[in-house]
Design a protein around this motif. Structure first.
Motif, PDB file in Angstrom:
ATOM      1  N   GLN A  49       0.857  -1.179   0.000  1.00  0.00           N
ATOM      2  CA  GLN A  49       0.000   0.000   0.000  1.00  0.00           C
ATOM      3  C   GLN A  49       0.900   1.238   0.000  1.00  0.00           C
ATOM      4  O   GLN A  49       1.995   1.200   0.560  1.00  0.00           O
ATOM      5  CB  GLN A  49      -0.859   0.002   1.268  1.00  0.00           C
ATOM      6  CG  GLN A  49      -1.796  -1.180   1.370  1.00  0.00           C
ATOM      7  CD  GLN A  49      -2.986  -1.033   0.454  1.00  0.00           C
ATOM      8  OE1 GLN A  49      -3.804  -0.149   0.606  1.00  0.00           O
ATOM      9  NE2 GLN A  49      -3.065  -1.898  -0.555  1.00  0.00           N
ATOM     10  N   ARG A  50       0.409   2.313  -0.607  1.00  0.00           N
ATOM     11  CA  ARG A  50       1.156   3.575  -0.533  1.00  0.00           C
ATOM     12  C   ARG A  50       0.784   4.252   0.774  1.00  0.00           C
ATOM     13  O   ARG A  50      -0.375   4.630   0.970  1.00  0.00           O
ATOM     14  CB  ARG A  50       0.818   4.462  -1.738  1.00  0.00           C
ATOM     15  CG  ARG A  50       1.550   4.003  -3.009  1.00  0.00           C
ATOM     16  CD  ARG A  50       0.989   4.672  -4.221  1.00  0.00           C
ATOM     17  NE  ARG A  50      -0.432   4.351  -4.335  1.00  0.00           N
ATOM     18  CZ  ARG A  50      -1.217   4.780  -5.302  1.00  0.00           C
ATOM     19  NH1 ARG A  50      -0.757   5.573  -6.230  1.00  0.00           N
ATOM     20  NH2 ARG A  50      -2.491   4.439  -5.334  1.00  0.00           N
ATOM     21  N   VAL A  51       1.745   4.367   1.648  1.00  0.00           N
ATOM     22  CA  VAL A  51       1.426   4.804   3.013  1.00  0.00           C
ATOM     23  C   VAL A  51       2.344   5.931   3.478  1.00  0.00           C
ATOM     24  O   VAL A  51       3.538   5.941   3.181  1.00  0.00           O
ATOM     25  CB  VAL A  51       1.429   3.592   3.989  1.00  0.00           C
ATOM     26  CG1 VAL A  51       2.738   2.842   3.943  1.00  0.00           C
ATOM     27  CG2 VAL A  51       1.132   4.017   5.414  1.00  0.00           C
ATOM     28  N   GLY A  52       1.732   6.893   4.166  1.00  0.00           N
ATOM     29  CA  GLY A  52       2.471   8.007   4.744  1.00  0.00           C
ATOM     30  C   GLY A  52       2.418   7.938   6.260  1.00  0.00           C
ATOM     31  O   GLY A  52       1.418   7.498   6.838  1.00  0.00           O
ATOM     32  N   LEU A  53       3.505   8.369   6.881  1.00  0.00           N
ATOM     33  CA  LEU A  53       3.573   8.452   8.343  1.00  0.00           C
ATOM     34  C   LEU A  53       3.659   9.929   8.693  1.00  0.00           C
ATOM     35  O   LEU A  53       4.651  10.594   8.402  1.00  0.00           O
ATOM     36  CB  LEU A  53       4.805   7.685   8.830  1.00  0.00           C
ATOM     37  CG  LEU A  53       5.080   7.631  10.330  1.00  0.00           C
ATOM     38  CD1 LEU A  53       3.869   7.133  11.109  1.00  0.00           C
ATOM     39  CD2 LEU A  53       6.298   6.735  10.612  1.00  0.00           C
ATOM     40  N   HIS A  54       2.551  10.440   9.262  1.00  0.00           N
ATOM     41  CA  HIS A  54       2.482  11.867   9.598  1.00  0.00           C
ATOM     42  C   HIS A  54       2.885  12.021  11.063  1.00  0.00           C
ATOM     43  O   HIS A  54       2.148  11.605  11.964  1.00  0.00           O
ATOM     44  CB  HIS A  54       1.055  12.375   9.340  1.00  0.00           C
ATOM     45  CG  HIS A  54       0.910  13.834   9.561  1.00  0.00           C
ATOM     46  ND1 HIS A  54      -0.302  14.473   9.522  1.00  0.00           N
ATOM     47  CD2 HIS A  54       1.825  14.802   9.808  1.00  0.00           C
ATOM     48  CE1 HIS A  54      -0.125  15.768   9.756  1.00  0.00           C
ATOM     49  NE2 HIS A  54       1.157  15.987   9.939  1.00  0.00           N
ATOM     50  N   ASP A  55       4.036  12.602  11.281  1.00  0.00           N
ATOM     51  CA  ASP A  55       4.580  12.715  12.630  1.00  0.00           C
ATOM     52  C   ASP A  55       4.133  14.026  13.263  1.00  0.00           C
ATOM     53  O   ASP A  55       4.754  15.067  13.075  1.00  0.00           O
ATOM     54  CB  ASP A  55       6.114  12.643  12.570  1.00  0.00           C
ATOM     55  CG  ASP A  55       6.723  12.549  13.960  1.00  0.00           C
ATOM     56  OD1 ASP A  55       5.965  12.603  14.953  1.00  0.00           O
ATOM     57  OD2 ASP A  55       7.955  12.416  14.041  1.00  0.00           O
ATOM     58  N   ALA A  56       3.042  13.954  14.023  1.00  0.00           N
ATOM     59  CA  ALA A  56       2.487  15.174  14.621  1.00  0.00           C
ATOM     60  C   ALA A  56       3.059  15.447  16.004  1.00  0.00           C
ATOM     61  O   ALA A  56       2.585  16.336  16.709  1.00  0.00           O
ATOM     62  CB  ALA A  56       0.959  15.054  14.678  1.00  0.00           C
ATOM     63  N   ASP A  57       4.077  14.690  16.396  1.00  0.00           N
ATOM     64  CA  ASP A  57       4.688  14.871  17.718  1.00  0.00           C
ATOM     65  C   ASP A  57       5.989  15.661  17.575  1.00  0.00           C
ATOM     66  O   ASP A  57       6.895  15.225  16.857  1.00  0.00           O
ATOM     67  CB  ASP A  57       4.979  13.490  18.326  1.00  0.00           C
ATOM     68  CG  ASP A  57       5.515  13.587  19.752  1.00  0.00           C
ATOM     69  OD1 ASP A  57       5.825  14.705  20.212  1.00  0.00           O
ATOM     70  OD2 ASP A  57       5.629  12.529  20.405  1.00  0.00           O
ATOM     71  N   PRO A  58       6.113  16.814  18.268  1.00  0.00           N
ATOM     72  CA  PRO A  58       7.348  17.599  18.174  1.00  0.00           C
ATOM     73  C   PRO A  58       8.600  16.825  18.620  1.00  0.00           C
ATOM     74  O   PRO A  58       9.717  17.196  18.269  1.00  0.00           O
ATOM     75  CB  PRO A  58       7.112  18.808  19.087  1.00  0.00           C
ATOM     76  CG  PRO A  58       5.780  18.647  19.686  1.00  0.00           C
ATOM     77  CD  PRO A  58       5.092  17.452  19.097  1.00  0.00           C
ATOM     78  N   GLN A  59       8.411  15.726  19.351  1.00  0.00           N
ATOM     79  CA  GLN A  59       9.588  14.920  19.716  1.00  0.00           C
ATOM     80  C   GLN A  59      10.147  14.137  18.535  1.00  0.00           C
ATOM     81  O   GLN A  59      11.261  13.621  18.599  1.00  0.00           O
ATOM     82  CB  GLN A  59       9.244  13.962  20.860  1.00  0.00           C
ATOM     83  CG  GLN A  59       9.083  14.699  22.171  1.00  0.00           C
ATOM     84  CD  GLN A  59       8.906  13.759  23.349  1.00  0.00           C
ATOM     85  OE1 GLN A  59       8.749  12.546  23.198  1.00  0.00           O
ATOM     86  NE2 GLN A  59       8.922  14.329  24.534  1.00  0.00           N
ATOM     87  N   SER A  91       9.797  11.231  17.160  1.00  0.00           N
ATOM     88  CA  SER A  91      10.270   9.838  17.266  1.00  0.00           C
ATOM     89  C   SER A  91       9.955   9.044  16.001  1.00  0.00           C
ATOM     90  O   SER A  91      10.770   8.229  15.558  1.00  0.00           O
ATOM     91  CB  SER A  91       9.615   9.130  18.450  1.00  0.00           C
ATOM     92  OG  SER A  91       9.738   9.899  19.599  1.00  0.00           O
ATOM     93  N   ALA A  92       8.775   9.248  15.432  1.00  0.00           N
ATOM     94  CA  ALA A  92       8.392   8.495  14.224  1.00  0.00           C
ATOM     95  C   ALA A  92       9.287   8.880  13.048  1.00  0.00           C
ATOM     96  O   ALA A  92       9.699   8.028  12.250  1.00  0.00           O
ATOM     97  CB  ALA A  92       6.921   8.755  13.892  1.00  0.00           C
TER      98      ALA A  92
END
Ligand SMILES: Nc1ncnc2c1ncn2[C@@H]1O[C@H](COP(=O)(O)OP(=O)(O)O)[C@@H](O)[C@H]1O
Ligand SMILES: [Mg+2]
Length: 211
Positions: free
Chosen positions: A31-41, A43-44
């Motif tokens: 699958q075409r997948v995005g990881l949206h890192d909404a954490d200012p830390q 980590s993702a």
């Protein structure tokens, strides 16, 4: 584009572990997948930077990325890893954009208390009340046969959301975090036990259709 929000008000409950693993599972399914890192830390984002190039690819997006830009790339799925303390308008906004919410809960009294408040706010949010967002609870770092699991289960029964699976406490998740991998990237001999525990959740996710 389907959006899976991973959130819990509590830090350290397993949000980044779940979010990175859900993207790893989807990428493995081509699958075409995005990881949206909404954490200012971030980590993702750091996990993604450690991900070896040979493994199924996942597109990374920083906190300020726009949904338009993700849609234009033609992603099938976006998984949002949220910061601790998500509440109020920010929680409602995140839910409005989501098709599903996955909430990790660890078996500690601090986690459970913070989770109770969080799930109350989730249940009150309009996108959840109106049925647009499906919610799944995941018991983290717990063996289904232990007393801690039974206590966590009893606590979570008070909410109207399904407890979809238990993920055991294992160093496998710690190594995966370090190496930019998910259990789905591991060979069968190392991953099989955890794939089994993930199956109810991946099945639940596969049933989420875009709004
Ligand atoms: N099932 C698990 N077994 C063992 N360690 C885990 C498990 N889930 C998470 N962890 C570890 O617990 C820590 C906190 O998890 P993390 O996903 O970073 O939480 P959050 O994003 O909610 O702050 C990390 O070091 C992670 O590797
Ligand atoms: Mg995190």
């Amino acid at each position: 584009m389907r959006t899976i929000l991973v959130a819990n008000a509590k830090g350290g409950s397993g949000k980044t572990t779940l979010a990175t693993h859900i993207t790893g599972w989807l990428a493995g399914k081509r699958q075409r997948v995005g990881l949206h890192d909404a954490d200012p830390q971030r980590s993702a984002t750091q996990w993604l930077q450690r991900r070896p190039a040979l493994f199924p690819s996942i597109a990374g997006f920083p906190a300020d990325a726009s949904r338009k830009e993700m849609k234009e790339i033609g992603l099938d799925w976006v998984v949002v890893d949220s910061a601790a303390g998500l509440r109020g308008d920010a929680l409602r906004d995140a839910l409005r954009r989501a098709d599903a919410l996955v909430v990790p809960v660890a078996p500690s009294i601090f986690d459970m208390t913070a989770t109770a408040d969080f799930l109350g706010a989730v249940a009150d949010a309009k996108p959840v009340r109106e049925g647009g967002v499906a919610v799944a609870l995941v018991a983290m770092r717990v063996d289904a046969r232990t007393r801690a699991a039974a206590e966590l289960d009893r606590f979570l029964e008070a909410f109207s959301f399904p407890l979809v699976t238990h993920l055991r406490d294992t160093q496998v998740y710690v190594y995966c975090a370090r190496d930019g991998l998910s259990v789905f990237d591991l060979p069968r001999s190392r991953g099989e036990q955890d794939w089994e525990q993930w199956r109810p959740l991946t099945r639940w996710l596969a049933q989420r259709n875009p709004r």
